[in-house]
Design a protein around this motif. Structure first.
Motif, mmCIF file in Angstrom:
data_model
loop_
_atom_site.group_PDB
_atom_site.id
_atom_site.type_symbol
_atom_site.label_atom_id
_atom_site.label_comp_id
_atom_site.label_asym_id
_atom_site.label_seq_id
_atom_site.Cartn_x
_atom_site.Cartn_y
_atom_site.Cartn_z
ATOM 1 N N ARG A 1 35.133 35.733 39.381
ATOM 2 C CA ARG A 1 35.401 37.134 38.990
ATOM 3 C C ARG A 1 37.216 37.048 39.241
ATOM 4 O O ARG A 1 37.663 37.968 39.481
ATOM 5 C CB ARG A 1 34.984 38.143 39.812
ATOM 6 C CG ARG A 1 33.501 38.406 39.377
ATOM 7 C CD ARG A 1 33.152 39.908 39.420
ATOM 8 N NE ARG A 1 31.894 40.235 39.126
ATOM 9 C CZ ARG A 1 31.204 41.354 39.400
ATOM 10 N NH1 ARG A 1 31.915 42.466 39.517
ATOM 11 N NH2 ARG A 1 30.031 41.373 38.828
ATOM 12 N N PRO B 1 40.579 37.141 38.020
ATOM 13 C CA PRO B 1 41.263 37.785 36.740
ATOM 14 C C PRO B 1 42.324 36.603 36.144
ATOM 15 O O PRO B 1 42.605 36.830 35.088
ATOM 16 C CB PRO B 1 41.899 38.988 37.221
ATOM 17 C CG PRO B 1 41.993 38.801 38.766
ATOM 18 C CD PRO B 1 41.041 38.132 39.150
ATOM 19 N N PRO C 1 39.859 37.219 32.399
ATOM 20 C CA PRO C 1 40.360 38.699 32.225
ATOM 21 C C PRO C 1 39.424 39.652 32.140
ATOM 22 O O PRO C 1 38.182 39.685 31.671
ATOM 23 C CB PRO C 1 41.338 38.964 30.997
ATOM 24 C CG PRO C 1 41.445 37.369 30.532
ATOM 25 C CD PRO C 1 40.470 36.606 31.096
ATOM 26 N N ASP C 2 39.656 41.240 32.846
ATOM 27 C CA ASP C 2 38.815 42.084 33.123
ATOM 28 C C ASP C 2 37.462 41.634 33.718
ATOM 29 O O ASP C 2 36.381 41.847 32.947
ATOM 30 C CB ASP C 2 38.593 42.922 31.935
ATOM 31 C CG ASP C 2 37.899 44.231 31.972
ATOM 32 O OD1 ASP C 2 37.786 44.787 33.162
ATOM 33 O OD2 ASP C 2 37.578 44.679 30.762
#
Length: 391
Positions: free
Chosen positions: A310, A312, A316-317
């Motif tokens: 996770r 970023p 991304p996101d």
């Protein structure tokens, strides 16, 4: 000072903690057991680098040499292939690699599908069912036991011992389970010797007794590792994956409409909620630098796939489940020479299970609010203890 990884809230949802730690840098110094400082790797690039760094040893016997840990783990568990470095690791892994190649797994697909269908046949539309107990546990247990040649009447005990091995905060229970499962496998090996069959365990016995590339202790240890690691993470992959889809009904509907999407969706589900939150123990054999952080020789190092997946900077996101994302670079199975040997089998089992559930139960929903779900009490594994649903 206590580690944030020991916070009960972290066990329920580790991702805010991982994000907060990663915001201060990709590698954090944390208090560790016995007052010894450890280092947590939360950045994607740094985690990938650390997984492949030969200066990070997994040889726990070497690390704890001369120390009284107060534990009574059976050597078959404490000194498994997971806790070795080359050349021993290379030799041991080579002996079992052929059983988990894509080709070998492809031959198991009809069997996996048949087991899945038989398990789902017990689900009654409109009646509550626990996905973990009725599918996510028995499917991988049945498959790995079939592969190893574990008799059907012993499989419930195998599952219970495996569950106890991951009972965080209960060392007595963990130690006892390690002896139970090791003693069981020793007995099963003796029985197989008397009547060799076509199981993977019999193949390993032939290697041990023929070319003598395995010691008896190594044989027992390898059998235990395959038995336990062969289903625990897959159980969490199926449970976490289905929970994520139930919380994103649009994504679940897409899988129903586009069943060919399942294989790539499994990668995104692995990234989104990794079955292994923090990887098994490593330590620095010399002073090294990861992500501009100097790690002294002898320091424990913990790599967090759950955090890296996770990051970023790589995805991304990252807190959004996106079935269109190219997530193949995730680190849920690790990276480098210790990358999960059973990854092809785990992926196949999850894909078959998720496709079948989506197709057969179009109205499946959670039976309780997601906030009420109980998560495993360990920073190593990430998975719900039960997943009540209404088919």
């Amino acid at each position: 000072m206590s580690s944030p990884l020991q916070d009960p809230e972290f066990l329920r949802n580790p991702y805010p903690t991982y994000a907060a730690l990663r915001s201060t840098g990709p590698v954090q110094k944390l208090p560790s057991a016995g007052g010894r400082s450890g280092y947590l790797v939360t950045g994607y690039a740094e985690a990938r680098e650390a997984f492949a760094d030969s200066r990070l040893s997994k040889d726990t016997k070497r690390f704890f040499a001369g120390q009284d840990t107060g534990r009574n783990l059976h050597p078959a568990v404490s000194q498994s292939m997971l806790a070795t470095d080359p050349p021993d690791h290379t030799r041991l892994r080579r002996l079992v690699t052929s059983a988990f190649t894509p080709g070998a797994v492809a031959r198991l697909l009809p069997y996996i599908a048949a087991v899945t269908d038989s398990l789902l046949d017990t689900w009654v539309p409109g009646e509550q069912v626990d996905v973990i107990e009725s599918l996510a546990v028995p499917l991988p247990v049945t498959v790995i036991c079939q592969l190893l040649g574990v008799p059907e009447h012993d499989r419930a005990a195998v599952r219970a011992w495996s569950n106890d091995l991951f009972a965080a905060g209960q060392p007595t229970l963990v130690d006892a389970a390690s002896h139970e499962v090791a003693d069981y496998m020793s007995g099963l090996i003796a029985a197989k010797r008397r009547a060799l069959d076509d199981s993977l365990l019999a193949d390993l016995i032939r290697v041990r007794d023929g070319e003598d590339r395995l010691s008896e202790d190594e044989l027992v240890s390898l059998a235990v590792l395959l038995l336990v690691a062969g289903h625990e993470t897959t159980t969490n992959l199926i449970g976490n994956g289905l929970l994520a889809l139930l919380q994103a009904p649009g994504s679940l509907q897409r899988l129903r409409a586009e069943p060919g999407l399942v294989e790539s969706a499994v990668d995104e589900l692995l990234r989104y909620d990794s079955p292994v939150s923090t990887a098994t123990f490593r330590f620095a054999t010399e002073t090294l630098v990861i992500g501009s952080t100097e790690i002294p020789a002898g320091a424990p190092v913990f790599i967090a796939p759950g955090a890296a997946n996770r990051d970023p900077a790589r995805f991304p996101d990252p807190d959004r489940l996106d079935l269109d994302r190219d997530a193949k670079g995730h680190l849920a199975f690790g990276h480098g020479i210790h990358r999960c040997l059973g990854a092809p089998l785990a992926r196949a089992e999850a894909a078959i299970a998720l496709r079948a559930v989506a197709h057969r139960f179009p109205h499946l929903r959670l039976a309780v609010p997601s906030a009420e779900l109980e998560w495993q009490h360990t920073r190593l594994m990430r998975g719900v203890q039960s997943l009540p649903t209404i088919p």
